[in-house]
Motif scaffolding. Structure first.
Motif, PDB file in Angstrom:
ATOM      1  N   ASN A 149       0.826  -1.219   0.000  1.00  0.00           N
ATOM      2  CA  ASN A 149       0.000   0.000   0.000  1.00  0.00           C
ATOM      3  C   ASN A 149       0.856   1.264   0.000  1.00  0.00           C
ATOM      4  O   ASN A 149       0.547   2.230   0.674  1.00  0.00           O
ATOM      5  N   GLY A 208       1.569   3.156  -2.704  1.00  0.00           N
ATOM      6  CA  GLY A 208       1.368   3.913  -3.935  1.00  0.00           C
ATOM      7  C   GLY A 208       1.434   5.411  -3.784  1.00  0.00           C
ATOM      8  O   GLY A 208       1.793   6.123  -4.726  1.00  0.00           O
ATOM      9  N   ARG A 209       1.079   5.924  -2.618  1.00  0.00           N
ATOM     10  CA  ARG A 209       1.096   7.374  -2.407  1.00  0.00           C
ATOM     11  C   ARG A 209       2.354   7.833  -1.670  1.00  0.00           C
ATOM     12  O   ARG A 209       2.527   9.017  -1.424  1.00  0.00           O
ATOM     13  N   ARG A 213       6.688   4.083  -3.050  1.00  0.00           N
ATOM     14  CA  ARG A 213       5.696   3.818  -4.094  1.00  0.00           C
ATOM     15  C   ARG A 213       5.719   2.417  -4.695  1.00  0.00           C
ATOM     16  O   ARG A 213       4.745   1.966  -5.292  1.00  0.00           O
ATOM     17  N   ASP A 240     -10.782   0.240  -7.074  1.00  0.00           N
ATOM     18  CA  ASP A 240     -12.011   0.626  -6.378  1.00  0.00           C
ATOM     19  C   ASP A 240     -13.213  -0.032  -7.046  1.00  0.00           C
ATOM     20  O   ASP A 240     -13.062  -0.851  -7.965  1.00  0.00           O
ATOM     21  N   LYS A 248      -7.598   1.919 -10.460  1.00  0.00           N
ATOM     22  CA  LYS A 248      -6.534   1.638  -9.507  1.00  0.00           C
ATOM     23  C   LYS A 248      -6.691   2.458  -8.234  1.00  0.00           C
ATOM     24  O   LYS A 248      -6.891   3.672  -8.280  1.00  0.00           O
ATOM     25  N   SER A 249      -6.587   1.797  -7.085  1.00  0.00           N
ATOM     26  CA  SER A 249      -6.601   2.498  -5.802  1.00  0.00           C
ATOM     27  C   SER A 249      -5.313   3.311  -5.666  1.00  0.00           C
ATOM     28  O   SER A 249      -4.225   2.818  -5.987  1.00  0.00           O
ATOM     29  N   GLY A 250      -5.441   4.525  -5.157  1.00  0.00           N
ATOM     30  CA  GLY A 250      -4.266   5.383  -5.034  1.00  0.00           C
ATOM     31  C   GLY A 250      -3.175   4.788  -4.176  1.00  0.00           C
ATOM     32  O   GLY A 250      -1.984   4.994  -4.430  1.00  0.00           O
ATOM     33  N   PHE A 251      -3.561   4.004  -3.164  1.00  0.00           N
ATOM     34  CA  PHE A 251      -2.569   3.438  -2.251  1.00  0.00           C
ATOM     35  C   PHE A 251      -1.863   2.214  -2.825  1.00  0.00           C
ATOM     36  O   PHE A 251      -0.813   1.810  -2.338  1.00  0.00           O
ATOM     37  N   SER A 308     -10.386  -1.322  -2.325  1.00  0.00           N
ATOM     38  CA  SER A 308     -10.895  -0.084  -1.729  1.00  0.00           C
ATOM     39  C   SER A 308     -12.297  -0.335  -1.201  1.00  0.00           C
ATOM     40  O   SER A 308     -13.202  -0.687  -1.966  1.00  0.00           O
ATOM     41  N   GLU A 362       0.680  -0.452 -13.210  1.00  0.00           N
ATOM     42  CA  GLU A 362      -0.304   0.002 -12.235  1.00  0.00           C
ATOM     43  C   GLU A 362      -1.289  -1.116 -11.891  1.00  0.00           C
ATOM     44  O   GLU A 362      -1.540  -1.401 -10.725  1.00  0.00           O
TER      45      GLU A 362
END
Length: 585
Positions: free
Chosen positions: A339, A341-342, A346, A364, A369-372, A392, A452
């Motif tokens: 997790n 990704g943010r 990354r 989601d 793609k989930s941001g995390f 998500s 991604e």
């Protein structure tokens, strides 16, 4: 006696497995004061070993041996336990042995002070040693189980229906898992090991059928009890094992589950990676079919223990070596991407970087793609992640016995793992690599994987068909890819066996007031291969296109037919239509 290095108390397993012990020296643990530091001591060889590769029944279960034979995997020296002579010499030298790793040919030692490890330098059979971190103190007072929840009567709902899955419907519908369940595949007879940080009070929660839990072990505390620690593993296991129709049903509610605690959530040290490897060895020796792990390692509490991105090449970290070995032994390994990704890091963690491991990202509810969700590739520029699933706001079991929502690749991973178990059940003759490939080729980005989402969101019913299940007998458009219907449109197409196919393409422009304008024929495509998945790139002409129409002319031994699909450029909707309704000007 099998050299699995588990507790001295015997355990009768339901798969005719041998009873297990933690070496002859395990009884010493309670008689000595607890040491503070852990080291991994690598050994030079396995000489003077009383075990032989010709006699695997002495250290592998019947199920493990059967799996090797079925998959054509030879028993080799990596399967042999660590040489007993070396262990006896270490013990006589005053070292406490936590456990051994046959795959790494290594021993985890406990010492009081760091300098106490120095006498190893004169041992000719010692190759190297690595500090793993501080030893975990023995648990003095275990947390008591908080409550007893009896399973209530469940409603008589149809397997595979929306109401049957309750709050978990969307996460299984997204990957078409309910269709496999409808065929009777819910993981029956498949053995799955779940590695995590603890499975708090799992036996007291009504979501989980207790007869599906076959074995538990805690490699942090070296005991069989796994319910006094972190709740994360309980949430993970509900994504697979929940079996409360109308409330929550997981992706493999009938799978045989083996729960292993390898992670100490209170710290981050290298011993946790070695715990993971040891647990994988035990799972292999038991004949486990699939490992699911929502764990991953990058940085650690001690800087010198941490990994650089360059280390995540699938072969450098201890845990990646262990995961790769598990795959070589015929186990299907599924692991979360992480997790990060943010974050500044990354990238993925290990063992998700191992090539043969199926690494799972998160999306989601819209499939974005989930941001995390951590990015790939691994440091060797190999494809990671492999696929994605809902992570998500996924539905998981709550601390209070009901259901709740949680986010992370920790949950997209078990959602996938459960369906992988269903495929193993449906196709026991297939190797893990074949199942992994079918799942990736069933996914939404199969023709254009990226770092991604990997190959994208899988379609497990389609994967089942690709592995030889009920073969689709209709021409299907599986994917459409274009940028606002300009210049080019790409389609992913399935053509069944026995169907010769040609394709006509018609385009519609925008007319007055946004209505459809005239239809013009773009061209007739040449015949395409039958019984295959093809990706066609079609050049577009004209501007302001509103809809693309495909008509497939299909010839079989029984005659000819036509099938039509239309793709609306603005809404990106694909739908079938009657070909007689298409009028050309």
């Amino acid at each position: 006696m099998m050299d699995l290095n588990l507790p001295s108390s015997s355990l009768a397993l339901k798969n005719n497995f041998f009873w297990i012990s933690l070496f002859f020296f395990h009884g010493l643990f309670g008689q000595e004061k607890e040491s503070k530091y852990l080291y991994l001591v690598e050994l030079e060889d396995k000489l003077f070993n009383f075990n032989r590769v010709e006699d695997p029944e002495k250290y592998l279960s019947k199920k493990a041996i059967q799996r090797r034979k079925k998959m054509g995997i030879a028993v080799d020296k990596t399967d042999l336990p660590v040489t007993k002579f070396y262990l006896e010499d270490l013990r006589k030298s005053g070292f406490q042995v936590q456990y051994t790793s046959k795959w790494l040919n290594a021993v985890v030692l406990k010492v009081d002070q760091k300098e106490d490890i120095l006498p190893l330098r004169v041992k000719t059979y010692v190759k190297d040693y690595t500090w793993l971190g501080k030893a975990k103190s023995a648990r003095q007072n275990k947390e008591k189980v908080l409550w007893q929840v009896n399973r209530s009567e469940v409603p008589n709902l149809v397997v595979g229906s929306k109401k049957y899955y309750g709050e978990a419907w969307h996460q299984i519908d997204m990957i078409q898992g309910h269709k496999l369940h409808s065929l009777g595949f819910q993981g029956q007879g498949v053995d799955m090991a779940i590695f995590d940080a603890g499975f708090h009070n799992f036996s007291k929660r009504k979501l989980i059928p207790q007869d599906q839990i076959k074995y538990t072990y805690d490699f942090v505390q070296m005991e069989t009890e796994v319910q006094s620690d972190d709740n994360h593993g309980y949430q993970v296991m509900t994504c697979i094992l929940a079996d409360s129709p109308g409330k929550m049903v997981g992706t493999a509610p009938k799978v045989n589950a083996y729960l292993f605690r390898t992670e100490d959530d209170a710290s981050e040290t290298l011993i946790e990676e070695i715990n993971w490897v040891k647990a994988a060895e035990v799972a292999d020796s038991m004949g486990i079919d699939i490992i699911t792990s929502s764990l991953g390692y990058t940085t650690h509490d001690e800087k010198q223990m941490g990994h650089l991105y360059a280390d995540l090449d699938g072969r450098s970290t201890w845990i990646a070596k262990g995961a790769t070995m598990a795959v070589k032994k015929g186990i299907l390994v599924v692991n979360s991407m992480g997790n990060a990704g943010r974050s500044e890091w990354r990238y993925l963690g290990s063992p998700a970087d191992a090539v043969g491991v199926l690494s799972i990202g998160s999306v989601d509810k819209y499939g974005v793609k989930s941001g995390f969700s951590s990015f790939g590739p691994n440091a060797a520029n190999q494809q990671k992640p492999n696929i994605t699933a809902l992570g998500s706001n996924a539905t998981v079991g709550s601390s209070y016995g009901g259901v709740t929502r949680a986010s992370g690749t920790s949950f997209s991973t078990p959602i996938v793992s459960g369906m992988m178990a269903c495929l193993i059940q449906a196709h026991p003759e297939k190797k893990p690599s074949q199942i992994n490939w079918a799942v990736m080729q069933s996914a939404s980005k199969r023709f254009r994987p990226d770092y991604e989402d990997g190959f994208g969101i899988p379609n497990f019913y389609l994967a089942h068909q690709m592995l030889g299940g009920a073969e689709p007998n209709e021409v299907q458009i599986l994917e459409v890819n274009t940028k606002k219907c300009k210049n080019q449109i790409d389609i992913g197409l399935y053509i069944p066996q026995g169907k010769a196919l040609t394709q006509e393409v018609f385009i519609q422009k925008n007319g007055f007031f946004g209505l459809f304008g005239g239809i013009s024929k773009l061209g007739l495509e040449s015949a395409m291969l039958e019984g295959s998945y093809v990706y066609k790139k079609i050049a577009l002409t004209g501007k302001k296109l509103k809809k693309i129409n495909f008509i497939f002319n299909i010839k079989t031994n029984d005659g000819e037919e036509q099938k039509g699909f239309s793709y609306t450029c603005r809404t990106k909707q694909l739908e079938a239509f009657e070909t007689t309704a298409l009028i050309s000007d």
